[in-house]
Design a protein around this motif. Structure first.
Motif, mmCIF file in Angstrom:
data_model
loop_
_atom_site.group_PDB
_atom_site.id
_atom_site.type_symbol
_atom_site.label_atom_id
_atom_site.label_comp_id
_atom_site.label_asym_id
_atom_site.label_seq_id
_atom_site.Cartn_x
_atom_site.Cartn_y
_atom_site.Cartn_z
ATOM 1 N N GLY A 230 -7.357 -11.941 -2.749
ATOM 2 C CA GLY A 230 -6.649 -10.733 -3.724
ATOM 3 C C GLY A 230 -7.367 -9.365 -3.736
ATOM 4 O O GLY A 230 -6.511 -8.537 -3.546
ATOM 5 N N GLN A 231 -8.441 -9.143 -3.601
ATOM 6 C CA GLN A 231 -9.257 -7.891 -3.748
ATOM 7 C C GLN A 231 -8.978 -7.252 -2.503
ATOM 8 O O GLN A 231 -8.837 -6.391 -2.135
ATOM 9 N N GLY A 232 -8.971 -8.184 -1.159
ATOM 10 C CA GLY A 232 -8.724 -7.773 0.200
ATOM 11 C C GLY A 232 -7.471 -7.255 0.355
ATOM 12 O O GLY A 232 -7.131 -6.350 1.006
ATOM 13 N N ASP A 233 -6.492 -8.070 -0.378
ATOM 14 C CA ASP A 233 -4.891 -7.720 -0.234
ATOM 15 C C ASP A 233 -4.771 -6.445 -0.891
ATOM 16 O O ASP A 233 -4.041 -5.535 -0.393
ATOM 17 N N ALA A 234 -5.607 -6.241 -2.181
ATOM 18 C CA ALA A 234 -5.129 -4.905 -2.871
ATOM 19 C C ALA A 234 -5.829 -3.623 -2.131
ATOM 20 O O ALA A 234 -5.306 -2.640 -1.905
ATOM 21 N N GLU A 235 -7.181 -3.903 -1.488
ATOM 22 C CA GLU A 235 -7.523 -2.961 -0.647
ATOM 23 C C GLU A 235 -6.882 -2.708 0.535
ATOM 24 O O GLU A 235 -6.641 -1.587 1.011
ATOM 25 N N ALA A 236 -6.188 -3.791 1.300
ATOM 26 C CA ALA A 236 -5.352 -3.347 2.300
ATOM 27 C C ALA A 236 -3.966 -2.588 2.063
ATOM 28 O O ALA A 236 -3.704 -1.800 2.680
ATOM 29 N N THR A 237 -3.594 -2.924 0.927
ATOM 30 C CA THR A 237 -2.404 -2.429 0.359
ATOM 31 C C THR A 237 -2.722 -1.112 -0.005
ATOM 32 O O THR A 237 -1.801 -0.250 0.422
ATOM 33 N N LYS A 238 -3.877 -0.855 -0.522
ATOM 34 C CA LYS A 238 -4.434 0.535 -0.753
ATOM 35 C C LYS A 238 -4.233 1.674 0.413
ATOM 36 O O LYS A 238 -3.958 2.659 0.526
ATOM 37 N N VAL A 239 -4.997 0.947 1.346
ATOM 38 C CA VAL A 239 -5.149 1.597 2.806
ATOM 39 C C VAL A 239 -3.825 1.793 3.290
ATOM 40 O O VAL A 239 -3.492 2.921 3.949
ATOM 41 N N TYR A 240 -2.800 0.804 3.222
ATOM 42 C CA TYR A 240 -1.614 1.099 4.034
ATOM 43 C C TYR A 240 -0.929 1.977 3.091
ATOM 44 O O TYR A 240 0.047 3.059 3.702
ATOM 45 N N ALA A 241 -0.931 2.102 1.710
ATOM 46 C CA ALA A 241 -0.336 3.129 0.997
ATOM 47 C C ALA A 241 -0.833 4.607 1.302
ATOM 48 O O ALA A 241 0.026 5.612 1.220
ATOM 49 N N ASP A 242 -2.275 4.465 1.405
ATOM 50 C CA ASP A 242 -2.793 5.829 1.756
ATOM 51 C C ASP A 242 -2.409 6.398 3.177
ATOM 52 O O ASP A 242 -2.008 7.342 3.051
ATOM 53 N N SER A 243 -2.447 5.286 4.105
ATOM 54 C CA SER A 243 -1.729 5.810 5.320
ATOM 55 C C SER A 243 -0.448 6.335 5.305
ATOM 56 O O SER A 243 0.045 7.305 6.044
ATOM 57 N N PHE A 244 0.453 5.651 4.579
ATOM 58 C CA PHE A 244 1.912 5.876 4.521
ATOM 59 C C PHE A 244 2.128 7.126 3.843
ATOM 60 O O PHE A 244 2.927 7.870 4.336
ATOM 61 N N SER A 245 1.241 7.563 2.857
ATOM 62 C CA SER A 245 1.512 8.913 2.132
ATOM 63 C C SER A 245 0.950 10.150 3.012
ATOM 64 O O SER A 245 1.637 11.029 3.190
ATOM 65 N N GLN A 246 0.177 9.891 4.012
ATOM 66 C CA GLN A 246 -0.496 10.731 5.002
ATOM 67 C C GLN A 246 0.698 11.166 6.148
ATOM 68 O O GLN A 246 0.915 12.300 6.229
ATOM 69 N N ASP A 247 1.269 10.201 6.714
ATOM 70 C CA ASP A 247 2.384 10.421 7.688
ATOM 71 C C ASP A 247 3.213 9.066 7.701
ATOM 72 O O ASP A 247 2.985 8.212 8.222
ATOM 73 N N GLU A 248 4.383 9.686 7.042
ATOM 74 C CA GLU A 248 5.353 8.453 6.637
ATOM 75 C C GLU A 248 6.002 8.015 7.957
ATOM 76 O O GLU A 248 6.330 6.804 8.225
#
Length: 287
Positions: A230-248
Motif C-alpha cells: 500500500g505504501q509503495g502504491d501510494a508512493e508510486a501514485t504520488k510519483v505519477y501525480a507529480d510527473s503528470f502535474s509537471q508535463d501532462e
C-alpha cells in the motif's frame, strides 16, 4: 618244662585276646550302643575307651555329628494352584541312640527317608496356604522355621533332631514360566503402547502449536506485505501525480506508447476500432 611254658604262652595269648575283644573305642563325634542278644544294654555311649562282654555283647556305632540331607527337587502347589519346583536341604543329627536304633535299625537312608517324607508333607501344607509372592519373597523364613520346629517335634520320638531346614532354590514350572513371560510381554506392550499414545498426543500438540505459530507468522507477513504494498502504491501514485502535474501532455504520450506496446505485442494480434478513436490520437498527423 617246655610244655608248661607253651601253655603259659597260650594262656597269655587267650587272655590278651579276651581283653582285646572286651575293649572298644568310640571315636570323637560318634556315639554307640551295646546290645546283648538283640536287647540294648547301654545307649548314648560317649567317645572314649569302653568295655563289653566278649561274645555276648555287641557294639553298634553311630555318627553323632551334624548330618546333611540334600533332598531331591519336588513340585509344590501354592494357594493360587501355581506349581513351584523347590530344592531344599535339612540339617539333622542323632540325639537318642536307643530310639534311633528302634526306629531305623541304624540305617541312615531309612532315617533320611522318614525325615524327607515329613518335610515334604510340611512344605506342601505351608506352600498351599501361601501365594507365590509370599513363598518366594515374603514368608520364606517363617516357613522354614515352622517346618524346622514341626520336624524336630515329630522325629524327636525316633531319636533324631532337625536343626535347620533351608530352601536352596525356588523355580517356576515351565507352565508358570510361560505364563509369566506372557504377562511380562503384555505388560511391556501396554507400557510401549502408552508411551506411543503419549508421543502421538505430544505430536498433535506440537503440530497444533507449530501450525498456529506458522499461521500467525504468515498473517503478520501478509499484513506487513499489504502495508508495504500500500505504501509503495501510494508512493508510486504520488510519483505519477507529480510527473503528470509537471508535463501532462508528455505523461499522456508515454501512457499511450505503453498501451500501444501492450496491444501490439505479437504480430498475430488484431485490434478492431474506428479510425477516429481516441486510442490513436498520438498517431494522427497534427498541425
Amino acid at each position: 618244662m617246655k610244655i608248661n611254658l607253651t601253655w603259659l604262652v597260650v594262656g597269655l595269648a587267650v587272655i590278651f585276646l579276651l581283653l582285646l575283644s572286651s575293649v572298644f573305642i568310640v571315636r570323637e563325634g560318634h556315639t554307640a550302643i551295646k546290645t546283648r542278644v538283640g536287647e540294648i544294654t547301654a545307649n548314648d555311649i560317649e567317645p572314649g575307651l569302653h568295655f563289653k562282654i566278649p561274645g555276648i555283647e555287641s557294639v553298634i556305632r553311630f555318627d553323632a555329628r551334624l548330618q546333611t540331607l540334600d533332598a531331591p527337587s519336588e513340585a509344590f502347589f501354592t494357594a493360587e494352584k501355581k506349581e513351584l519346583i523347590v530344592d531344599y536341604f535339612i540339617e539333622w543329627r542323632i540325639v537318642d541312640t536307643q530310639k534311633y536304633w528302634v526306629a531305623t535299625r541304624g540305617a541312615k537312608p531309612r532315617a533320611e527317608s522318614i525325615i524327607e517324607q515329613i518335610a515334604n508333607n510340611q512344605l506342601r501344607g505351608e506352600f498351599a496356604r501361601r501365594t507365590v509372592k509370599e513363598v518366594v519373597a515374603g514368608d520364606r523364613e517363617e516357613i522354614m522355621q515352622s517346618i524346622t520346629d514341626t520336624l524336630s517335634g515329630e522325629v524327636g520320638s525316633q531319636g533324631m533332631q532337625v536343626v535347620d531346614v533351608r530352601v536352596k532354590r525356588v523355580e517356576f514350572s515351565d507352565q508358570i514360566k510361560g505364563n509369566i513371560f506372557d504377562r511380562m510381554r503384555a505388560e511391556r506392550e501396554r507400557v510401549s503402547n502408552s508411551i506411543r499414545a503419549e508421543g502421538r498426543e505430544r505430536e498433535v500438540i506440537i503440530r497444533a502449536q507449530t501450525d498456529r505459530e506458522a499461521n500467525i507468522i504468515l498473517a503478520n507477513a501478509n499484513r506487513d506485505a499489504q502495508i508495504i504494498r500500500g505504501q509503495g502504491d501510494a508512493e508510486a501514485t504520488k510519483v505519477y501525480a507529480d510527473s503528470f502535474s509537471q508535463d501532462e501532455s508528455f505523461y499522456r504520450f508515454q501512457k499511450s506508447l505503453e498501451a500501444y506496446q501492450a496491444a501490439f505485442n505479437n504480430k498475430s494480434d488484431t485490434f478492431v476500432t474506428s479510425p477516429d478513436s481516441e486510442f490513436f490520437n498520438f498517431l494522427k498527423n497534427k498541425e
